[in-house]
Design an enzyme around this catalytic site. Structure first.
Site, short mmCIF file in Angstrom:
data_model
loop_
_atom_site.label_atom_id
_atom_site.label_comp_id
_atom_site.label_asym_id
_atom_site.label_seq_id
_atom_site.Cartn_x
_atom_site.Cartn_y
_atom_site.Cartn_z
N HIS A 67 5.14 -2.12 0.46
CA HIS A 67 5.60 -0.74 0.31
C HIS A 67 6.47 -0.29 1.48
O HIS A 67 6.66 0.89 1.71
CB HIS A 67 4.41 0.21 0.11
CG HIS A 67 3.71 -0.01 -1.20
ND1 HIS A 67 2.62 0.71 -1.61
CD2 HIS A 67 3.96 -0.89 -2.22
CE1 HIS A 67 2.22 0.29 -2.82
NE2 HIS A 67 3.02 -0.69 -3.19
N CYS A 96 20.71 4.94 5.42
CA CYS A 96 21.48 6.12 5.02
C CYS A 96 21.71 6.07 3.50
O CYS A 96 22.11 5.03 2.97
CB CYS A 96 22.81 6.12 5.75
SG CYS A 96 23.93 7.40 5.16
N SER A 99 -8.41 -1.71 -1.15
CA SER A 99 -7.43 -1.43 -2.20
C SER A 99 -8.14 -1.33 -3.53
O SER A 99 -8.96 -2.18 -3.87
CB SER A 99 -6.39 -2.55 -2.28
OG SER A 99 -5.60 -2.36 -3.45
N ARG A 139 -2.23 8.77 -1.99
CA ARG A 139 -2.36 8.72 -3.45
C ARG A 139 -3.62 9.46 -3.93
O ARG A 139 -3.78 9.73 -5.10
CB ARG A 139 -2.43 7.27 -3.94
CG ARG A 139 -1.08 6.63 -3.92
CD ARG A 139 -1.05 5.34 -4.71
NE ARG A 139 0.30 4.82 -4.69
CZ ARG A 139 0.82 4.22 -3.64
NH1 ARG A 139 0.11 4.03 -2.56
NH2 ARG A 139 2.05 3.80 -3.68
ZN ZN Z 1 25.63 7.03 6.73
#
Ligand code: ZN
Length: 252
Positions: A123, A131, A196, A39
């Site tokens: 995160h 997928c 942080s 970041r």
């Molecule tokens: Zn797939």
């Protein structure tokens, strides 16, 4: 220097008194392990590309190859990185039964590698991938090791592109992890904020929740944060140096 060693002693004292500690960690705990804060414009990862244009879920769906070529130099570092003394110190505190949970904004898996058990990875992580076509989830460590070597966009048997289970810009935080983190924070009597700068909501609201439930707040971070004035102790120093100094007298 004088002031920092005094602050370290005070923080040690608060940890001694506490029974239910929750630590929240950000990029600053992993930069000493060689992982750039992506970041930060100083990370080198902004030199040619603004992460927002490649590391958002919208960009990923349209041009996964751009995301993968951007993250390629970072991916090798993420997979090879070793925990540092700060990660290990938190793991020790958990073994003692004082620390109940780690809430992290990092997806480098270093807390797990250091031996910590209860970790809310807000995160996401690189251990799994999903997928984007058939939504099948896969164990992904080897898939990403292969990607580091050959640079090819990882795909599923169905031909769809695999997305690492990290939270990209524009994606919701994983709800179960976040609820778990909130419950841990509500039960805490001391919250450690480590590396942080508390800039990304709703994660950045968790220390406020801790204060509302009368927890003490200790922050170790180079950058100023919106909560500095309400914290019991704010230490501006290298996390990997200072956190072990705070915790070691308690473990010994
Ligand atoms: Zn797939």
């Amino acid at each position: 220097m004088e002031q920092i060693s005094q602050q370290i002693q005070q923080a040690t004292q608060l940890i001694r008194q506490a029974n239910n500690i929750v630590a929240m960690t950000g990029a600053g705990i992993s930069t000493p392990s060689g992982i750039p804060d992506f970041r930060s414009p100083d990370s080198g990862l902004w030199d040619t590309t603004d992460p927002l244009t490649v590391a958002s879920i919208f960009a990923f769906r349209q041009h996964p190859e751009n995301f993968y070529s951007w993250i390629h130099p970072l991916a090798g570092k993420l997979l090879d990185a070793r925990p540092n003394m700060a990660h290990y110190a938190l793991a020790e505190l958990e073994k003692m039964g004082k620390l109940q949970a780690i809430i992290t904004q990092n997806f480098d898996g270093l807390h797990r590698k250091a031996g910590s058990q209860t970790i809310f990875e807000l995160h996401g992580n690189l251990r799994e991938a999903t997928c984007i076509q058939c939504y099948r989830a896969k164990e992904a460590t080897r898939i990403f090791e292969k990607f580091v070597t050959d640079g090819q966009v990882p795909t599923c048997e169905c031909g769809g592109v695999l997305k690492p289970n990290v939270i990209l810009f524009g994606e919701q935080l994983p709800m179960q992890e976040f609820i778990g983190a909130q419950l841990a924070v509500k039960a805490a009597d001391l919250m450690l904020v480590v590396g942080s700068s508390l800039e990304v909501a709703p994660t950045s609201d968790l220390p406020t929740l801790a204060l509302e439930n009368n927890a003490r707040l200790v922050m170790i971070n180079y950058q100023p944060t919106y909560l500095d004035r309400k914290a019991d102790i704010v230490i501006r120093a290298d996390v990997a140096e200072v956190l072990p100094q705070i915790i070691e007298p308690v473990i010994a």
